[in-house]
Design a protein around this motif. Structure first.
Motif, short mmCIF file in Angstrom:
data_model
loop_
_atom_site.label_atom_id
_atom_site.label_comp_id
_atom_site.label_asym_id
_atom_site.label_seq_id
_atom_site.Cartn_x
_atom_site.Cartn_y
_atom_site.Cartn_z
N PHE A 43 51.18 -41.66 -69.83
CA PHE A 43 49.87 -41.03 -69.72
C PHE A 43 49.00 -42.04 -68.98
CE2 PHE A 43 45.60 -40.02 -71.35
CZ PHE A 43 45.58 -38.63 -71.29
N PHE A 44 48.45 -41.63 -67.83
CA PHE A 44 47.85 -42.58 -66.90
C PHE A 44 46.37 -42.28 -66.68
CE2 PHE A 44 46.76 -43.29 -62.34
CZ PHE A 44 46.67 -44.68 -62.38
N LEU A 45 45.55 -43.35 -66.70
CA LEU A 45 44.12 -43.24 -66.40
C LEU A 45 43.79 -44.14 -65.22
CD1 LEU A 45 42.53 -43.37 -69.97
CD2 LEU A 45 43.08 -41.35 -68.60
N ALA A 46 43.12 -43.56 -64.22
CA ALA A 46 42.65 -44.32 -63.07
C ALA A 46 41.30 -44.96 -63.40
CB ALA A 46 42.52 -43.40 -61.86
N ASP A 47 40.79 -45.75 -62.46
CA ASP A 47 39.49 -46.38 -62.68
C ASP A 47 38.92 -46.85 -61.34
OD1 ASP A 47 37.36 -47.15 -64.27
OD2 ASP A 47 38.11 -49.18 -64.55
N THR A 48 37.62 -46.75 -61.21
CA THR A 48 36.88 -47.32 -60.08
C THR A 48 35.61 -47.93 -60.63
OG1 THR A 48 37.72 -45.60 -58.59
CG2 THR A 48 35.83 -46.86 -57.84
N LEU A 49 35.30 -49.14 -60.22
CA LEU A 49 34.21 -49.90 -60.82
C LEU A 49 32.93 -49.79 -60.02
CD1 LEU A 49 36.37 -53.00 -61.75
CD2 LEU A 49 35.52 -51.24 -63.31
N ALA A 50 32.61 -48.58 -59.60
CA ALA A 50 31.37 -48.34 -58.86
C ALA A 50 31.03 -46.86 -58.94
CB ALA A 50 31.51 -48.78 -57.40
N PHE A 51 29.75 -46.57 -58.77
CA PHE A 51 29.29 -45.19 -58.71
C PHE A 51 29.87 -44.50 -57.49
CE2 PHE A 51 26.24 -42.06 -57.09
CZ PHE A 51 26.07 -41.24 -58.20
N SER A 52 30.39 -43.29 -57.68
CA SER A 52 30.95 -42.53 -56.57
C SER A 52 29.98 -41.43 -56.16
CB SER A 52 32.29 -41.91 -56.96
OG SER A 52 32.70 -40.97 -55.98
N PRO A 53 29.66 -41.33 -54.86
CA PRO A 53 28.81 -40.21 -54.44
C PRO A 53 29.46 -38.86 -54.66
CG PRO A 53 29.74 -41.38 -52.53
CD PRO A 53 30.05 -42.20 -53.74
N ASN A 54 30.80 -38.84 -54.83
CA ASN A 54 31.49 -37.58 -55.08
C ASN A 54 31.08 -36.95 -56.40
OD1 ASN A 54 32.84 -38.04 -52.71
ND2 ASN A 54 34.71 -38.75 -53.68
N VAL A 55 30.57 -37.77 -57.33
CA VAL A 55 30.25 -37.26 -58.66
C VAL A 55 29.16 -36.20 -58.59
CG1 VAL A 55 28.47 -38.96 -59.24
CG2 VAL A 55 29.85 -37.95 -61.06
N ALA A 56 28.32 -36.23 -57.56
CA ALA A 56 27.23 -35.26 -57.45
C ALA A 56 27.77 -33.83 -57.36
CB ALA A 56 26.38 -35.58 -56.21
#
Length: 463
Positions: free
Chosen positions: A55-68
């Protein structure tokens, strides 16, 4: 171990689903379930019910503009998996951890603790980070150059490995009669140095069940392939065609051989997006419904993420510029995929959406459970893959559909196990992966005692 599993399956979960419009579809939860513990507990239990290896979880340590437009895609993975370890028994739990921002002692403690809490089921997805936005959140103007990041990652992995093995097996004796808890002769208590890292002593926790976690990696550049050949047991990748997947697997196995390892020690799991229906038409309907919900701005932002281009001013059918062959410091594999697509004439946002824009370049399979199982079995039996990273377009809907309908087909064809391997309690044992109690010799870590120098003091030649 002698055991070698057949097909390996990993569940890669992300927010409400991998599709950019997943959260808007009626099959998705009505509210922001992707921010609740119950959502992830439900998902990991579905995956374990399906006998998935991981069971895999990714991660990015910054705000993504895609979240909008796309919604929140991931919570902090170490905290999340610590909680999920208490709701599962057999499935491997893999967290993405960047080598760019963690000091090795702190990271080794986190990894060791999670391996203890899960009973030896932790896996570390080693990433070097790809965005300067991440660097700025940790006080740096930008990340190091691409290949330099991999060299630094190798040094950090060696340092963490050194700390994880600073306690030998059997160091904890817990002799109540004598009052002796620890055999200190089995703990490396002297100061030590691994490359640029110095340590005043051992890790402050006993060795965990696996000792070293399963190492997962996802790079497709030459530096990434070399790194995987030295360290990785599992490699996630993006491959759309059989021949691309076969060539990549062959390259990785060659890199493992060059590093003095058995080629079979590296298991390759491309991403797979399954759209499942009781008929092919029903599966196609789900795919079309999601694609119709995609906004042009979502495609533009997705492409920009993997190219560094600002495409906000381009129309949906406007010709995009060619990508330069060199200079991009982000994810090299996806950049090259997009460069090839644009060069081949798929050079508008509309055309790229079909090939890359919503699937991020992963293979999309649309059909009945039997059709999807047949495709999986074909790639596996012909030696292109060791398994797949299943990336459901909608969660939990897509994962439950795969477990309830595709997994039984794979089991019926005897390519996927009916249950977890008896007696194999750790993630490493379920994979049939060797113990590898030390880093590979090719890493050539510098291990020398430095008793006369204060820990953390500067020495010429270190950085």
């Amino acid at each position: 171990m002698a055991h070698r599993p057949g097909l390996i399956l990993s569940a890669f979960v992300m927010g409400a689903g991998h599709h950019a419009a997943s959260w808007r579809h009626p099959a998705a939860p009505d509210e922001a379930a992707e921010l609740t513990p119950a959502h992830y507990v439900d998902l990991v239990r579905i995956a374990e019910r399906g006998k998935f290896h991981a069971f895999f979880l990714a991660d990015t340590l910054a705000f993504s503009p895609n979240v909008a437009l796309n919604g929140v895609s991931n919570l902090e993975p170490l905290v999340t998996l610590a909680a999920l370890s208490q709701h599962t028994e057999r499935i491997g739990l893999v967290a993405t951890i960047s080598t760019a921002f963690y000091p090795p002692y702190h990271l080794a403690r986190l990894i060791n603790t999670l391996d203890h809490f899960s009973g030896g089921r932790f896996g570390w997805n080693v990433v070097t980070s790809t965005s300067d936005h991440e660097a700025r959140n940790f006080g740096s103007a930008r990340l190091a150059e691409h290949d330099d990041r991999y060299r630094a990652a190798a040094e950090l992995v060696d340092a963490v490995d050194h700390l994880l093995h600073s306690w030998e097996p059997g160091a904890v004796v817990r002799d109540r009669a004598s009052g002796r808890y620890l055999d200190q002769d089995r703990v490396a208590t002297e100061p030590s140095r691994i490359g640029r890292f110095t340590f005043g002593g051992p890790l402050d926790l006993p060795r965990s069940p696996q000792g070293r976690p399963v190492i997962v990696q996802a790079g497709r550049s030459p530096a990434g392939i070399e790194f995987a050949g030295r360290y990785a047991e599992v490699v996630f990748t993006v491959q759309q065609t059989f021949q691309e997947a076969k060539s990549f697997r062959d390259a990785l196995r060659g890199a493992a051989r060059d590093a003095g390892r058995s080629p079979g020690d590296v298991r390759v799991l491309p991403g797979l997006w399954p759209f499942i229906g009781s008929t092919e038409a029903e599966a196609r309907k789900l795919y079309d419904e999601l694609e119709e919900l995609v906004l042009p701005a979502q495609v533009a932002r997705q492409i920009a993420t993997f190219t560094g281009l600002d495409l906000s001013g381009y129309g949906y059918d406007e010709i995009l510029p060619a990508l330069p062959a060199t200079g991009f410091q982000g994810q090299q594999g996806r950049y090259q995929t997009l460069r090839d697509l644009i060069d081949s004439g798929r050079n508008t946002l509309r055309k790229l959406q079909e090939q890359f824009g919503t699937s991020r370049g992963h293979q999309v399979v649309i059909g009945t459970p039997e059709q999807i199982a047949d495709s999986i079995i074909d790639w596996h039996d012909r030696g292109a893959v060791d398994g797949f990273s299943i990336q459901p377009p909608i969660l939990p809907h897509g994962l439950a559909q795969f477990v309830d309908h595709v997994v039984p087909e794979l089991q019926r064809h005897k390519v996927f196990h009916d249950d977890y391997l008896p007696g194999a309690r750790t993630f490493r044992d379920q994979l049939g992966a060797s113990r590898r109690d030390r880093s590979p010799e090719s890493a050539d870590p510098v291990r020398r005692s430095v008793p006369d120098e204060p820990v953390g003091a500067h020495r010429s030649g270190s950085s």
